[in-house]
Enzyme design. Structure first.
Site, PDB file in Angstrom:
ATOM      1  N   TYR A  80       0.835  -1.205   0.000  1.00 34.10           N
ATOM      2  CA  TYR A  80       0.000   0.000   0.000  1.00 34.10           C
ATOM      3  C   TYR A  80       0.867   1.251   0.000  1.00 34.10           C
ATOM      4  O   TYR A  80       0.557   2.232  -0.676  1.00 34.10           O
ATOM      5  CB  TYR A  80      -0.910   0.001   1.237  1.00 34.10           C
ATOM      6  CG  TYR A  80      -1.944   1.109   1.230  1.00 34.10           C
ATOM      7  CD1 TYR A  80      -3.144   0.957   0.535  1.00 34.10           C
ATOM      8  CD2 TYR A  80      -1.723   2.315   1.895  1.00 34.10           C
ATOM      9  CE1 TYR A  80      -4.099   1.972   0.514  1.00 34.10           C
ATOM     10  CE2 TYR A  80      -2.661   3.329   1.885  1.00 34.10           C
ATOM     11  CZ  TYR A  80      -3.850   3.150   1.193  1.00 34.10           C
ATOM     12  OH  TYR A  80      -4.787   4.162   1.175  1.00 34.10           O
ATOM     13  N   PHE A 132     -11.348  19.703 -24.695  1.00 34.01           N
ATOM     14  CA  PHE A 132     -11.876  18.349 -24.731  1.00 34.01           C
ATOM     15  C   PHE A 132     -13.078  18.342 -23.797  1.00 34.01           C
ATOM     16  O   PHE A 132     -13.176  19.169 -22.891  1.00 34.01           O
ATOM     17  CB  PHE A 132     -10.817  17.332 -24.302  1.00 34.01           C
ATOM     18  CG  PHE A 132     -11.288  15.910 -24.385  1.00 34.01           C
ATOM     19  CD1 PHE A 132     -11.659  15.371 -25.604  1.00 34.01           C
ATOM     20  CD2 PHE A 132     -11.382  15.111 -23.260  1.00 34.01           C
ATOM     21  CE1 PHE A 132     -12.117  14.069 -25.706  1.00 34.01           C
ATOM     22  CE2 PHE A 132     -11.841  13.804 -23.350  1.00 34.01           C
ATOM     23  CZ  PHE A 132     -12.210  13.285 -24.569  1.00 34.01           C
ATOM     24  N   THR A 133     -14.010  17.434 -24.031  1.00 36.07           N
ATOM     25  CA  THR A 133     -15.275  17.449 -23.276  1.00 36.07           C
ATOM     26  C   THR A 133     -15.060  17.474 -21.763  1.00 36.07           C
ATOM     27  O   THR A 133     -15.625  18.317 -21.058  1.00 36.07           O
ATOM     28  CB  THR A 133     -16.123  16.215 -23.644  1.00 36.07           C
ATOM     29  OG1 THR A 133     -15.290  15.053 -23.616  1.00 36.07           O
ATOM     30  CG2 THR A 133     -16.715  16.364 -25.036  1.00 36.07           C
ATOM     31  N   ASP A 223      -1.608  18.528 -21.916  1.00 34.21           N
ATOM     32  CA  ASP A 223      -2.371  17.272 -21.948  1.00 34.21           C
ATOM     33  C   ASP A 223      -1.673  16.370 -22.950  1.00 34.21           C
ATOM     34  O   ASP A 223      -1.773  16.564 -24.166  1.00 34.21           O
ATOM     35  CB  ASP A 223      -3.820  17.534 -22.362  1.00 34.21           C
ATOM     36  CG  ASP A 223      -4.652  16.247 -22.452  1.00 34.21           C
ATOM     37  OD1 ASP A 223      -4.070  15.145 -22.395  1.00 34.21           O
ATOM     38  OD2 ASP A 223      -5.880  16.346 -22.613  1.00 34.21           O
ATOM     39  N   LYS A 266      -4.404   5.938 -23.062  1.00 31.71           N
ATOM     40  CA  LYS A 266      -3.949   6.295 -24.410  1.00 31.71           C
ATOM     41  C   LYS A 266      -2.424   6.224 -24.460  1.00 31.71           C
ATOM     42  O   LYS A 266      -1.855   5.358 -25.105  1.00 31.71           O
ATOM     43  CB  LYS A 266      -4.450   7.696 -24.774  1.00 31.71           C
ATOM     44  CG  LYS A 266      -5.972   7.803 -24.861  1.00 31.71           C
ATOM     45  CD  LYS A 266      -6.411   9.231 -25.141  1.00 31.71           C
ATOM     46  CE  LYS A 266      -7.928   9.364 -25.204  1.00 31.71           C
ATOM     47  NZ  LYS A 266      -8.509   8.716 -26.382  1.00 31.71           N
ATOM     48  N   ARG A 389     -18.471  13.222 -32.737  1.00 30.21           N
ATOM     49  CA  ARG A 389     -17.723  14.341 -32.176  1.00 30.21           C
ATOM     50  C   ARG A 389     -18.266  15.616 -32.803  1.00 30.21           C
ATOM     51  O   ARG A 389     -17.723  16.153 -33.746  1.00 30.21           O
ATOM     52  CB  ARG A 389     -16.227  14.217 -32.449  1.00 30.21           C
ATOM     53  CG  ARG A 389     -15.572  12.983 -31.872  1.00 30.21           C
ATOM     54  CD  ARG A 389     -15.126  13.136 -30.410  1.00 30.21           C
ATOM     55  NE  ARG A 389     -16.207  13.209 -29.459  1.00 30.21           N
ATOM     56  CZ  ARG A 389     -16.017  13.133 -28.124  1.00 30.21           C
ATOM     57  NH1 ARG A 389     -14.799  12.982 -27.637  1.00 30.21           N
ATOM     58  NH2 ARG A 389     -17.029  13.216 -27.303  1.00 30.21           N
ATOM     59  N   PHE A 455     -23.473  13.013 -24.086  1.00 30.23           N
ATOM     60  CA  PHE A 455     -23.082  12.077 -25.144  1.00 30.23           C
ATOM     61  C   PHE A 455     -22.700  10.711 -24.596  1.00 30.23           C
ATOM     62  O   PHE A 455     -22.709   9.721 -25.318  1.00 30.23           O
ATOM     63  CB  PHE A 455     -21.926  12.656 -25.980  1.00 30.23           C
ATOM     64  CG  PHE A 455     -20.605  12.720 -25.266  1.00 30.23           C
ATOM     65  CD1 PHE A 455     -19.694  11.684 -25.381  1.00 30.23           C
ATOM     66  CD2 PHE A 455     -20.266  13.826 -24.508  1.00 30.23           C
ATOM     67  CE1 PHE A 455     -18.469  11.749 -24.728  1.00 30.23           C
ATOM     68  CE2 PHE A 455     -19.043  13.894 -23.858  1.00 30.23           C
ATOM     69  CZ  PHE A 455     -18.144  12.851 -23.968  1.00 30.23           C
TER      70      PHE A 455
END
Length: 482
Positions: A80, A132-133, A223, A266, A389, A455
């Site tokens: 942990y 970005f959303t 990002d 990603k 999109r 969405f």
């Protein structure tokens, strides 16, 4: 990147890997595909995966892992606190970006939550090359607002501009002057602007933005979720970077940034999220939110097995043969669609192939969601699942007014090392038929519309019986074929 030539005129993208583990996929009968998309409320997010033939919804968490990543998962340290797994991942991040401090989170949008929580105050602006959303939603939830500074060329769907993700430097200077630097929480640059076709920014542009941010004491946040594609484009398209290694480019980006974060679903091809910085002040601002919202500082809500895989995945990102695979397969698909006159975003970007739904379905107004309708139509005729999109991906304002998106795109993501050339050509073939029969495709309207991120889980319905007519014509042309 290896330059492979073919004897015949038309070259094909070459897989720089071999398949050792395979997964069976299922191609439903056309009638069952129509039933499935109706049950999903014409929202491809709500399709059940066993009904999907080729899943091109996203590359998030569905890129293929390498053999070395799978092997690394066996050495995970489950402690942990003080886990060796944490220190191995920390070392990989430091080697990649040259940044001192690392905070783990369970995925990319969790990183956005932490950064916004720590840096955004009510009434402050966040300046972006393009939103970005989830990045926008987290800023708004903290009482901030987003202003976009993409170059005019970035919104031109068909262009020869190689870096459509660049910030307009004059717009950046203007907004800082008008808003005042103290009223700007941070500037965010997204590597591979997701919502406008995965378009990259140049290292030169990033350097200019960094210099302006530093002179105005504004944090620059990168990002890096789609960084691997952007690195490929910097290396191959930017003259001053052609003799730089991928790691040299990445270290340069890290040195120019105040914070780097990414979804490892990603970048890294495993499930998790990373925030890193060399600023002790910024580190301490964010640090306390990790155990509060994510988990202890040595795992941040991630599985330690995934953390081991991320460490190896980041190392593999420095290999040009690895990171070139996505862009060259996307470019191949874009070229095949262009040959058939099908409207697609150019130049080919990262993440996936992006269809221009407003041009594909010129007879539909944006208020009837052409990108969403095209996504549903493609699933009916192929079983391939893409992602809308466009306007559906936007959000109504506080007055209930629906903003129309700058673009209506159907994104067909190509997860890394997953699809073959024959898979791509199957989708191209079905799109060619669909384009010839595009007059059959009608619009959509909401049946269940959530207030936040609609969405993801909202439902729509067809206006009229166009899905049935589309299926009828498909069966006339293809008979018993799937």
């Amino acid at each position: 990147m290896k330059n492979i030539k073919w004897m015949f005129n038309e070259s094909l993208p070459m897989e720089m890997h071999k398949a050792r583990i395979v997964q069976k996929i299922n191609l439903l009968e056309p009638k069952k595909r129509l039933e499935a998309i109706k049950e999903a409320g014409f929202n491809t997010f709500l399709l059940k995966n066993h009904d999907v033939f080729l899943d091109m919804l996203t590359d998030s968490g569905v890129n293929a892992m390498s053999d070395k990543q799978q092997a690394a998962m066996l050495q995970a340290d489950d402690s942990y606190a003080g886990s060796e797994t944490f220190f191995r991942l920390e070392a990989a991040i430091q080697k990649m970006f040259g940044m001192k401090f690392f905070l783990p989170a369970h995925q990319g949008r969790a990183c956005e939550h932490i950064i916004s929580k720590a840096l955004v105050n009510k009434g402050e602006a966040v300046l972006m090359n393009y939103h970005f959303t989830t990045s926008k939603a987290h800023v708004v939830l903290e009482g901030g607002f987003v202003e976009e500074l993409i170059t005019d060329e970035g919104l031109n769907l068909n262009s020869t501009c190689q870096f459509k993700g660049n910030v307009d430097i004059d717009k950046l200077k203007d907004r800082i002057e008008k808003l005042g630097s103290k009223n700007i929480a941070f500037v965010r640059m997204e590597a591979g602007t997701n919502l406008i076709g995965g378009q990259p920014f140049s290292l030169e542009n990033f350097e200019k933005v960094s210099k302006i941010c530093k002179s105005n004491d504004i944090p620059l946040v990168l990002d890096a979720s789609l960084l691997s594609d952007n690195l490929h484009f910097i290396k191959t398209r930017e003259e001053n970077c052609k003799n730089m290694s991928i790691n040299e480019i990445t270290l340069k980006l890290g040195a120019l940034s105040d914070i780097v974060y990414f979804s490892a679903r990603k970048l890294g091809s495993a499930r998790g999220g990373v925030i890193c910085t060399s600023s002790e002040n910024l580190f301490k601002k964010m640090q306390g939110f990790i155990p509060l919202f994510e988990g202890f500082l040595t795992y941040g809500g991630m599985s330690v097995r995934e953390m081991e895989a991320i460490a190896v995945g980041l190392e593999e990102t420095m290999d040009e043969d690895v990171i070139s695979q996505g862009p060259i397969f996307i470019e191949f698909m874009v070229k095949e669609l262009l040959k058939r006159g099908i409207p697609v975003v150019t130049p080919a970007g990262g993440l996936g192939c992006h269809l221009n739904a407003m041009k594909f379905l010129e007879h539909l107004p944006q208020t009837e969601y052409p990108a969403g309708a095209l996504a549903a139509a493609l699933f009916i005729v192929s079983g391939a699942r893409g992602m809308e999109r466009g306007t559906i991906s936007e959000q109504r304002d506080e007055n209930g007014v629906e903003p129309l998106a700058n673009m209506e795109l159907l994104r067909l993501a190509l997860p890394r090392r997953v699809f073959t050339v024959s898979h791509i050509m199957f989708v191209v073939d079905r799109l060619e038929w669909l384009f010839k029969n595009r007059h059959l495709i009608g619009g959509l309207e909401w049946s269940e519309e959530p207030e936040i991120l609609r969405f993801f889980f909202g439902k729509l319905k067809a206006k009229g019986d166009w899905p049935e007519k589309l299926l009828e014509n498909f069966e006339k042309d293809f008979g018993d074929s799937l």
